[in-house]
Structures are given as structure tokens and as C-alpha cells.
Design a protein around this motif. Structure first.
Motif, PDB file in Angstrom:
ATOM      1  N   PRO A  28       4.286   4.705   5.692  1.00  0.00           N
ATOM      2  CA  PRO A  28       3.663   3.010   6.273  1.00  0.00           C
ATOM      3  C   PRO A  28       4.172   2.553   6.530  1.00  0.00           C
ATOM      4  N   THR A  29       4.730   2.196   7.768  1.00  0.00           N
ATOM      5  CA  THR A  29       5.757   1.373   8.825  1.00  0.00           C
ATOM      6  C   THR A  29       4.926   1.159   9.978  1.00  0.00           C
ATOM      7  N   ILE A  30       4.981  -0.501  10.022  1.00  0.00           N
ATOM      8  CA  ILE A  30       4.503  -0.878  11.116  1.00  0.00           C
ATOM      9  C   ILE A  30       6.022  -1.630  11.555  1.00  0.00           C
ATOM     10  N   SER A  40       2.169  -1.341   1.857  1.00  0.00           N
ATOM     11  CA  SER A  40       2.027  -0.428   0.652  1.00  0.00           C
ATOM     12  C   SER A  40       0.502  -0.891  -0.603  1.00  0.00           C
ATOM     13  N   LYS A  41      -0.677  -0.303  -1.421  1.00  0.00           N
ATOM     14  CA  LYS A  41      -1.498  -0.520  -1.696  1.00  0.00           C
ATOM     15  C   LYS A  41      -0.747  -0.753  -2.794  1.00  0.00           C
ATOM     16  N   LEU A  42      -0.765  -1.685  -3.935  1.00  0.00           N
ATOM     17  CA  LEU A  42      -0.602  -1.391  -5.382  1.00  0.00           C
ATOM     18  C   LEU A  42      -1.827  -1.467  -6.733  1.00  0.00           C
ATOM     19  N   PRO A  43      -1.411  -0.358  -7.961  1.00  0.00           N
ATOM     20  CA  PRO A  43      -2.169   0.107  -8.658  1.00  0.00           C
ATOM     21  C   PRO A  43      -3.020  -0.499  -8.373  1.00  0.00           C
ATOM     22  N   ALA A  44      -4.378  -0.191  -9.449  1.00  0.00           N
ATOM     23  CA  ALA A  44      -5.526  -0.795  -9.348  1.00  0.00           C
ATOM     24  C   ALA A  44      -5.528  -1.869 -10.439  1.00  0.00           C
ATOM     25  N   MET A  80       5.496  -5.193   2.703  1.00  0.00           N
ATOM     26  CA  MET A  80       4.112  -6.441   2.795  1.00  0.00           C
ATOM     27  C   MET A  80       3.149  -4.778   1.467  1.00  0.00           C
ATOM     28  N   LEU A  81       2.630  -5.572   0.278  1.00  0.00           N
ATOM     29  CA  LEU A  81       1.944  -5.148  -1.054  1.00  0.00           C
ATOM     30  C   LEU A  81       0.980  -5.460  -0.811  1.00  0.00           C
ATOM     31  N   ALA A  82      -0.088  -5.201  -1.474  1.00  0.00           N
ATOM     32  CA  ALA A  82      -1.877  -5.697  -1.311  1.00  0.00           C
ATOM     33  C   ALA A  82      -2.183  -5.519  -2.845  1.00  0.00           C
ATOM     34  N   VAL A 111       3.703 -10.221  -1.669  1.00  0.00           N
ATOM     35  CA  VAL A 111       2.839  -9.117  -2.032  1.00  0.00           C
ATOM     36  C   VAL A 111       1.689 -10.297  -2.269  1.00  0.00           C
ATOM     37  N   TRP A 112       0.370  -9.428  -1.770  1.00  0.00           N
ATOM     38  CA  TRP A 112      -0.908  -9.811  -1.088  1.00  0.00           C
ATOM     39  C   TRP A 112      -1.892 -10.012  -2.138  1.00  0.00           C
ATOM     40  N   LEU A 113      -2.098 -11.176  -2.779  1.00  0.00           N
ATOM     41  CA  LEU A 113      -3.149 -11.399  -4.360  1.00  0.00           C
ATOM     42  C   LEU A 113      -4.083 -11.425  -3.740  1.00  0.00           C
ATOM     43  N   PRO A 114      -5.823 -10.803  -2.867  1.00  0.00           N
ATOM     44  CA  PRO A 114      -6.499 -11.029  -2.143  1.00  0.00           C
ATOM     45  C   PRO A 114      -7.315 -11.419  -3.360  1.00  0.00           C
TER      46      PRO A 114
END
Length: 187
Positions: A28-30, A40-44, A80-82, A111-114
Motif C-alpha cells: 500500500p505504497t504510493i 493505511s486505514k485505521l480500525p473503526a 499517511m493513515l485515515a 493522520v487524517w481525521l475525516p
């Protein structure tokens, strides 16, 4: 349906002017120019230990990837984590995101906190190396205003402002024109 986190990053990189944008097929690399960005996405659920364990797993994968890289990209890795949508308003998520971002082991972390609609992505990008605070609208008045602000902080030789605002001058021609102004000025 929301656009994927990876696609949002790719689009932001292209808008920021990255010349090379490649998504790795095996991880999962750009790759954004010479920057490797692990996504990557973080747990819900906002469970501190679960999330920190997940970040540690990600860092183990980043370490393995880093071993295969040359010096420059290995020293300039990003993660970068979402977090889940709607996490922007959670004080627990904000605290945890700050803790994750403070940890500089192996890579810089963002960390993106949408918000509920994911409309705060641009603000997130503004905290990363993809931020372009110097970008202004593409019209002469706005560019002149930006140049005016610069000249309040830095003295600019007579004649330079007109040259810098001339769209026909770029690259070597621009440099030569600026040098010619300097050479013609008496010291």
C-alpha cells in the motif's frame, strides 16, 4: 460512495505538481516523485491499544520496505493513515492522532481525521509535504499582490517585478533577463 484514501492522495499529489505518481502493486505504497508514502486505514473503533498495535504492524512493514530502498527514499518515508469518517469531532481520536504523529520512528506520520463527509481532506493535505502555501490564483492581479507582499519583506531590484510577472519569460530566458537588469544597473 466516498473516494478511496489512496485516490485522494494521488489526486492531491498531482494537484501539488508531483511529476511522478505511481501506486505500488505489491504494497500500500504510493511513490510521489522520490517520496514513498505508505497508506493505511485505521480500525473503526477508537481503542488506543488496538490502534497503536495496528500502527506498530504498519511500521514493521515499513521497516521491511525500507531495507530494500536506496538511501534517499529510505530516509524520506511517510505514513499517511485515515481514521474513520466522523472522527474529526472526537477528542479521543484527536488525542490519539497527535500521539501517532509525534512518533517519528522510521517515517513521518500523518493522520487524517475525516469529518462526516470527508470534506476536510484539503486541510489534512495542508499539514503534509504536499502542501503548496505559495500557490496563488493564476491571474495577474493575484500574482502581483503576492509579489507585493514579498517585496515588503525582501528588497527587489528595480525592474524585476515587471519581469517576474511576464508570462512569456520562463526558465533560462527569465534568469537572463533578470541578470541583464542587474548588469545594466550602476552599482
Amino acid at each position: 460512495m466516498f473516494e478511496s484514501f489512496e485516490n485522494l492522495i494521488v489526486n492531491a499529489a498531482k494537484a501539488a505538481g508531483c511529476n511522478t505518481v505511481v501506486q505500488d502493486k505489491n504494497a500500500p505504497t504510493i511513490w510521489l516523485d522520490f517520496h514513498a508514502v505508505w497508506t493505511s486505514k485505521l480500525p473503526a473503533e477508537c481503542n488506543r491499544q488496538e490502534i497503536l498495535d495496528e500502527v506498530d504492524k504498519i511500521l514493521n512493514n515499513v521497516l521491511e520496505m525500507r531495507k530494500s530502498l536506496k538511501a534517499v527514499p529510505a530516509s524520506d518515508l511517510y505514513v499517511m493513515l485515515a481514521a474513520p469518517y466522523g472522527s474529526a469531532d472526537s477528542s479521543d481520536w484527536n488525542t490519539l492522532a497527535a500521539e501517532i504523529e509525534r512518533d517519528d520512528r522510521l517515517a513521518r506520520k500523518h493522520v487524517w481525521l475525516p469529518d462526516e463527509e470527508g470534506e476536510n481532506f484539503d486541510a489534512f493535505i495542508g499539514t503534509t509535504f504536499l502542501a503548496r502555501p505559495w500557490t496563488v490564483a493564476d491571474d495577474d492581479e493575484t500574482r502581483a499582490d503576492a509579489l507585493q507582499l514579498l517585496t515588503k519583506q525582501v528588497s527587489m531590484p528595480t525592474g524585476w517585478q515587471e519581469v517576474l510577472l511576464d508570462d512569456d519569460l520562463q526558465g533560462e530566458d527569465l534568469v537572463l533577463k533578470l541578470l541583464s537588469i542587474e548588469m545594466d544597473e550602476p552599482s
